[in-house]
Scaffold this motif. Structure first.
Motif, PDB file in Angstrom:
ATOM      1  N   GLN A 101      -1.924  18.094  -3.503  1.00 27.42           N
ATOM      2  CA  GLN A 101      -3.115  18.851  -3.866  1.00 27.42           C
ATOM      3  C   GLN A 101      -3.088  19.354  -5.309  1.00 27.42           C
ATOM      4  O   GLN A 101      -4.142  19.603  -5.902  1.00 27.42           O
ATOM      5  CB  GLN A 101      -3.297  20.029  -2.902  1.00 27.42           C
ATOM      6  N   GLY A 102      -1.908  19.484  -5.915  1.00 29.97           N
ATOM      7  CA  GLY A 102      -1.831  19.953  -7.287  1.00 29.97           C
ATOM      8  C   GLY A 102      -1.989  18.855  -8.325  1.00 29.97           C
ATOM      9  O   GLY A 102      -2.050  19.133  -9.527  1.00 29.97           O
ATOM     10  N   ASP A 103      -2.068  17.605  -7.895  1.00 36.26           N
ATOM     11  CA  ASP A 103      -2.185  16.469  -8.810  1.00 36.26           C
ATOM     12  C   ASP A 103      -3.416  15.667  -8.413  1.00 36.26           C
ATOM     13  O   ASP A 103      -3.364  14.810  -7.532  1.00 36.26           O
ATOM     14  CB  ASP A 103      -0.924  15.602  -8.724  1.00 36.26           C
ATOM     15  N   LYS A 104      -4.546  15.957  -9.044  1.00 36.74           N
ATOM     16  CA  LYS A 104      -5.819  15.361  -8.626  1.00 36.74           C
ATOM     17  C   LYS A 104      -5.819  13.843  -8.766  1.00 36.74           C
ATOM     18  O   LYS A 104      -6.401  13.128  -7.938  1.00 36.74           O
ATOM     19  CB  LYS A 104      -6.967  15.972  -9.431  1.00 36.74           C
ATOM     20  N   GLN A 105      -5.163  13.325  -9.800  1.00 39.80           N
ATOM     21  CA  GLN A 105      -5.161  11.882 -10.001  1.00 39.80           C
ATOM     22  C   GLN A 105      -4.411  11.167  -8.877  1.00 39.80           C
ATOM     23  O   GLN A 105      -4.896  10.176  -8.325  1.00 39.80           O
ATOM     24  CB  GLN A 105      -4.519  11.543 -11.351  1.00 39.80           C
ATOM     25  N   ARG A 106      -3.230  11.679  -8.538  1.00 36.65           N
ATOM     26  CA  ARG A 106      -2.465  11.078  -7.433  1.00 36.65           C
ATOM     27  C   ARG A 106      -3.198  11.258  -6.108  1.00 36.65           C
ATOM     28  O   ARG A 106      -3.171  10.371  -5.245  1.00 36.65           O
ATOM     29  CB  ARG A 106      -1.075  11.702  -7.351  1.00 36.65           C
ATOM     30  N   LEU A 107      -3.851  12.398  -5.934  1.00 33.08           N
ATOM     31  CA  LEU A 107      -4.594  12.641  -4.703  1.00 33.08           C
ATOM     32  C   LEU A 107      -5.754  11.661  -4.572  1.00 33.08           C
ATOM     33  O   LEU A 107      -5.989  11.103  -3.492  1.00 33.08           O
ATOM     34  CB  LEU A 107      -5.108  14.084  -4.700  1.00 33.08           C
ATOM     35  N   MET A 108      -6.478  11.432  -5.660  1.00 27.91           N
ATOM     36  CA  MET A 108      -7.587  10.489  -5.635  1.00 27.91           C
ATOM     37  C   MET A 108      -7.088   9.077  -5.317  1.00 27.91           C
ATOM     38  O   MET A 108      -7.678   8.344  -4.523  1.00 27.91           O
ATOM     39  CB  MET A 108      -8.318  10.489  -6.975  1.00 27.91           C
ATOM     40  N   THR A 109      -5.961   8.703  -5.954  1.00 22.63           N
ATOM     41  CA  THR A 109      -5.393   7.377  -5.709  1.00 22.63           C
ATOM     42  C   THR A 109      -4.984   7.217  -4.249  1.00 22.63           C
ATOM     43  O   THR A 109      -5.248   6.186  -3.616  1.00 22.63           O
ATOM     44  CB  THR A 109      -4.174   7.148  -6.612  1.00 22.63           C
ATOM     45  N   ALA A 110      -4.340   8.247  -3.699  1.00 19.58           N
ATOM     46  CA  ALA A 110      -3.896   8.192  -2.303  1.00 19.58           C
ATOM     47  C   ALA A 110      -5.090   8.113  -1.358  1.00 19.58           C
ATOM     48  O   ALA A 110      -5.080   7.343  -0.391  1.00 19.58           O
ATOM     49  CB  ALA A 110      -3.039   9.420  -1.983  1.00 19.58           C
ATOM     50  N   TYR A 111      -6.126   8.901  -1.627  1.00 25.57           N
ATOM     51  CA  TYR A 111      -7.306   8.914  -0.758  1.00 25.57           C
ATOM     52  C   TYR A 111      -8.001   7.558  -0.756  1.00 25.57           C
ATOM     53  O   TYR A 111      -8.316   6.996   0.303  1.00 25.57           O
ATOM     54  CB  TYR A 111      -8.271   9.999  -1.209  1.00 25.57           C
ATOM     55  N   ARG A 112      -8.255   7.007  -1.940  1.00 24.47           N
ATOM     56  CA  ARG A 112      -8.972   5.740  -2.009  1.00 24.47           C
ATOM     57  C   ARG A 112      -8.156   4.610  -1.384  1.00 24.47           C
ATOM     58  O   ARG A 112      -8.703   3.721  -0.727  1.00 24.47           O
ATOM     59  CB  ARG A 112      -9.316   5.423  -3.463  1.00 24.47           C
ATOM     60  N   SER A 113      -6.852   4.672  -1.555  1.00 27.26           N
ATOM     61  CA  SER A 113      -5.994   3.664  -0.929  1.00 27.26           C
ATOM     62  C   SER A 113      -6.045   3.788   0.591  1.00 27.26           C
ATOM     63  O   SER A 113      -6.114   2.790   1.317  1.00 27.26           O
ATOM     64  CB  SER A 113      -4.555   3.824  -1.427  1.00 27.26           C
ATOM     65  N   ALA A 114      -6.028   5.034   1.087  1.00 29.02           N
ATOM     66  CA  ALA A 114      -6.079   5.251   2.532  1.00 29.02           C
ATOM     67  C   ALA A 114      -7.390   4.743   3.123  1.00 29.02           C
ATOM     68  O   ALA A 114      -7.408   4.137   4.207  1.00 29.02           O
ATOM     69  CB  ALA A 114      -5.903   6.742   2.833  1.00 29.02           C
ATOM     70  N   VAL A 115      -8.491   4.966   2.421  1.00 28.91           N
ATOM     71  CA  VAL A 115      -9.788   4.492   2.891  1.00 28.91           C
ATOM     72  C   VAL A 115      -9.809   2.969   2.971  1.00 28.91           C
ATOM     73  O   VAL A 115     -10.311   2.376   3.930  1.00 28.91           O
ATOM     74  CB  VAL A 115     -10.915   5.013   1.974  1.00 28.91           C
ATOM     75  N   ARG A 116      -9.251   2.320   1.951  1.00 28.68           N
ATOM     76  CA  ARG A 116      -9.208   0.859   1.963  1.00 28.68           C
ATOM     77  C   ARG A 116      -8.388   0.336   3.134  1.00 28.68           C
ATOM     78  O   ARG A 116      -8.773  -0.628   3.804  1.00 28.68           O
ATOM     79  CB  ARG A 116      -8.640   0.334   0.640  1.00 28.68           C
ATOM     80  N   MET A 117      -7.240   0.947   3.394  1.00 29.18           N
ATOM     81  CA  MET A 117      -6.408   0.494   4.497  1.00 29.18           C
ATOM     82  C   MET A 117      -7.081   0.745   5.846  1.00 29.18           C
ATOM     83  O   MET A 117      -6.969  -0.054   6.772  1.00 29.18           O
ATOM     84  CB  MET A 117      -5.043   1.194   4.452  1.00 29.18           C
ATOM     85  N   GLY A 118      -7.805   1.868   5.940  1.00 35.10           N
ATOM     86  CA  GLY A 118      -8.542   2.132   7.171  1.00 35.10           C
ATOM     87  C   GLY A 118      -9.601   1.078   7.435  1.00 35.10           C
ATOM     88  O   GLY A 118      -9.770   0.605   8.567  1.00 35.10           O
ATOM     89  N   ALA A 119     -10.323   0.698   6.393  1.00 34.21           N
ATOM     90  CA  ALA A 119     -11.344  -0.333   6.535  1.00 34.21           C
ATOM     91  C   ALA A 119     -10.721  -1.686   6.862  1.00 34.21           C
ATOM     92  O   ALA A 119     -11.228  -2.435   7.710  1.00 34.21           O
ATOM     93  CB  ALA A 119     -12.166  -0.436   5.259  1.00 34.21           C
ATOM     94  N   LEU A 120      -9.614  -1.995   6.204  1.00 34.98           N
ATOM     95  CA  LEU A 120      -8.955  -3.285   6.407  1.00 34.98           C
ATOM     96  C   LEU A 120      -8.508  -3.477   7.851  1.00 34.98           C
ATOM     97  O   LEU A 120      -8.702  -4.542   8.445  1.00 34.98           O
ATOM     98  CB  LEU A 120      -7.747  -3.389   5.466  1.00 34.98           C
ATOM     99  N   VAL A 121      -7.930  -2.448   8.437  1.00 31.09           N
ATOM    100  CA  VAL A 121      -7.334  -2.565   9.773  1.00 31.09           C
ATOM    101  C   VAL A 121      -8.324  -2.198  10.873  1.00 31.09           C
ATOM    102  O   VAL A 121      -8.392  -2.867  11.908  1.00 31.09           O
ATOM    103  CB  VAL A 121      -6.082  -1.674   9.871  1.00 31.09           C
ATOM    104  N   GLY A 122      -9.098  -1.135  10.666  1.00 26.67           N
ATOM    105  CA  GLY A 122      -9.929  -0.615  11.744  1.00 26.67           C
ATOM    106  C   GLY A 122     -11.256  -1.314  11.943  1.00 26.67           C
ATOM    107  O   GLY A 122     -11.702  -1.513  13.074  1.00 26.67           O
TER     108      GLY A 122
END
Length: 499
Positions: free
Chosen positions: A289-310
């Motif tokens: 939460q203290g690193d917005k850039q890493r948080l954004m990267t993690a979130y967008r990656s998680a969304v992509r993986m969710g779409a890919l698998v689910g």
């Protein structure tokens, strides 16, 4: 590898160890959830074949009250403990005793309320079912703090093992009860025993033992944060159970039993691909939460993986709903097929954007999540109330319509919170969505050629056609997302792991 095909993930060496723990957390939690839900589904299938819709509707009605009260028993304290940067024994003890006291009061209240509730529903069998299930509320509170401790340490492997053991043991007992002719009570025993064993296992593995360091001043601070988490969880429970409540009250237990069978498939898949992600994402996002850039990267990656698998899973269930219901539950539940198909449209959306709430809570915006959830719940309850007189298919349709209407608001709010755009998020998932659409068309066109075959053979062949067409489409339309998934797999290799 061309730059346009290079995965956008957590790639720096400094992040590798954290990324590995997050990926392992997802795999362990996902494996745990898959085993748990498979066993739970197995017990459900046995009961569905042994019970008629009326009997199963009684159990589903009882679960409405137990799930809502379980949310109140947990009270959001565990999420608060996970989200706080620093906690100590005094926080743990204060949370434990408050939670245990709250759950005990709720359990006694449910036992007493079982009499008028049974009279309101005109179902005498509902009374003892509610009274036995009330014990589950106490077990929810007993395991709350130990599970929070393990989540803070990203101990998903331990949580997975504990939960798997609890569910294996509980399912064996539940199935044994079913074969002995106990009917609906096999499901009740399975539920209570699973929670009891999970609570005991988490307590043992976390090392936490309740102490006497109860501090009312700490409780004020914990409650200030936890009330928003509790509110979000409660609204989520109401969103997911108001339909059961209204169907049982207006259309009766038979209609609720048919609806519940269709909803069960959705529940299993959302739990595996959605709730699993949330459980891992919340502590991971909290650490970032203290690193917005890493948080954004993690979130967008998680969304992509969710779409890919689910996404392909729900689209396949939409196509093969008749075969799934006939093979898994039996032909007597054929009326649940249209409802299942409608609900799969909700699941396809939910599995992609299930991270939104976890992200907003992790960055300290639980109050906003609560307010948005409140508005969504009020809209959903109103939609259910309008739809229920027209039957269970319209109830399911109102659920899907509400989800898609509120989706743009959630996407916009999340995008602003992490410094990205809605368009960037949609662009990230365009490849998997197009691939799933190609899979849908291919499987739909192939389906008529399978007429005359048994339901089991049709289900297997449809699965093979869907899988092959989706993989081929991914390589054409979403190669970068495929490479990203491969990069996560490589993180798990011993040579790449960071202790």
């Amino acid at each position: 590898m061309p730059a346009r095909d290079r995965p956008v993930a957590l790639e720096s060496r400094a992040d590798t160890g954290f990324k590995a723990r997050g990926v392992r957390g997802f795999l362990w939690t996902g494996g745990q959830t898959l085993v748990n839900q498979t066993l739970s589904l197995l017990g459900f299938v046995i009961l569905a074949r042994l019970l008629d819709p009326h009997d199963y509707g009684i159990a589903a009605t009882a679960n409405v009250f137990v799930i809502v009260l379980s949310t109140l028993a947990a009270a959001g304290y565990s999420q608060t403990l996970v989200q706080k940067s620093e906690v100590d024994q005094r926080d743990y003890d204060t949370t434990f005793w408050i939670g245990l006291g709250t759950s005990s009061v709720l359990a006694v209240s449910l036992c007493i309320a079982a009499w008028p509730l049974a009279d309101i529903y005109r179902q005498p069998q509902l009374r003892p079912v509610l009274q036995v299930l009330s014990v589950a509320l106490v077990f929810v509170a007993l395991g709350s703090v130990p599970q929070a401790i393990l989540q803070r340490d990203l101990g998903f492997k331990v949580l997975a093992r504990v939960s798997m053991f609890a569910n294996v043991a509980a399912t064996i007992v539940g199935i044994s009860f079913a074969f002995l002719g106990f009917g609906v009570w096999s499901l009740i025993v399975q539920t209570v025993l699973s929670l009891a064993l999970s609570s005991a296992g988490a307590t043992w593995r976390s090392g936490y033992r309740p102490g006497k360091q109860f501090d009312p001043t700490r409780f004020k601070g914990l409650f200030a944060s936890s009330r928003h988490f509790m509110g979000v969880s409660l609204l989520s429970a109401l969103n997911g159970r108001t339909d059961d409540f209204l169907i049982g009250a207006v259309l009766g237990p038979v209609a609720l039993g048919i609806y519940s069978v269709a909803y069960r498939i959705l529940t299993v898949l959302v739990e595996v691909f959605g709730t699993t992600i949330q459980r891992v994402a919340f502590p991971v996002f909290s650490r970032l939460q203290g690193d917005k850039q890493r948080l954004m990267t993690a979130y967008r990656s998680a969304v992509r993986m969710g779409a890919l698998v689910g996404m392909p899973v729900f689209i396949f269930c939409l196509i093969a709903a008749p075969e799934i219901v006939q093979v898994v539950f039996g032909p007597q539940w054929a009326k649940s097929v249209p409802v299942m198909r409608i609900l799969c449209l909700f699941g396809a959306q939910q599995v992609i954007f299930s991270y939104n709430g976890a992200l907003m809570q992790a960055v300290g915006r639980a109050r906003l999540v609560f307010r948005m959830g409140l508005a969504s719940t009020l809209l959903q309850v109103a939609a259910f109330a309008v739809a229920v007189p027209f039957g269970i298919k319209w109830v399911a349709a109102s659920f899907v319509i509400r989800a898609y209407l509120t989706m743009p608001i959630w996407l916009s709010t999340v995008a602003k919170s992490i410094g990205t755009t809605v368009w960037a998020t949609l662009r990230d998932i365009a490849g998997p969505i197009v691939s799933a659409a190609i899979m849908l068309c291919t499987t739909f066109l192939a389906e008529p050629s399978l007429d005359g075959l048994s339901a089991t053979i049709r289900l297997v062949l449809l699965g093979l056609i869907a899988a092959s067409s989706y993989l081929a489409a991914l390589l054409l339309c979403a190669r970068s997302v495929v490479f990203e998934a491969i990069s996560y797999a490589r993180v798990l290799a011993p040579s790449k792991s960071v202790a």
